[in-house]
Design a protein around this motif. Sequence first.
Motif: not given
Length: 169
Positions: A50-61, A85-102
């Motif tokens: 819900y939290l990631v989806g409510m934020n457009g499908g991407a939310l910082g860790f 479960h195949g529902l999110v991907d972690r994307v690292r950008s420098g020192r930050t990690v973003e959680v993205l909905l697949t």
Amino acid sequence: MAVHDENSEIDDIRDALVRVVAEWTSGELQVKVAATVDDSLDAAETRALYLVGMNGGALGFGQLAERAALSNPTTSKLISRLSAHGLVDRVRSGRTVEVLLTAAGAETYARLVAAGQQMVGGALSGWEPEEITQFHLHLSRFVAALPRATRAAASPTPPEPVSPLQEES
């Protein structure tokens, strides 16, 4: 003639909001809703989607951890389960990690939203269209005012209350 007690009404509203939040966020309800969508999801996973989806499908860790009120290690384990479960991907950008909905995560989120809409629709069953419109308008106004009120309540010297007439002008 009944005496209008604004403090009593505010207490009643606060109590009703606490009941809404407690009901809506209860682990039991989250699991029941998730079971209608994907019976492998637990309450924490459902909330994170819900939290990631409510934020457009991407939310910082860090934002996810904060908004879910979880420690970083617990959030990391949660993201690992959602990733398995195949529902999110972690994307690292420098020192930050973003959680993205697949794509599967976005579809699951859409089904969770539909289940929530069905619950809200059920709660509004029997209401007149005008009542629903007024409720929506008042609730939207209330939600829009919450950040300001929250900051004011957290300050050392809260400002004087603003009457509805002063707020509209």
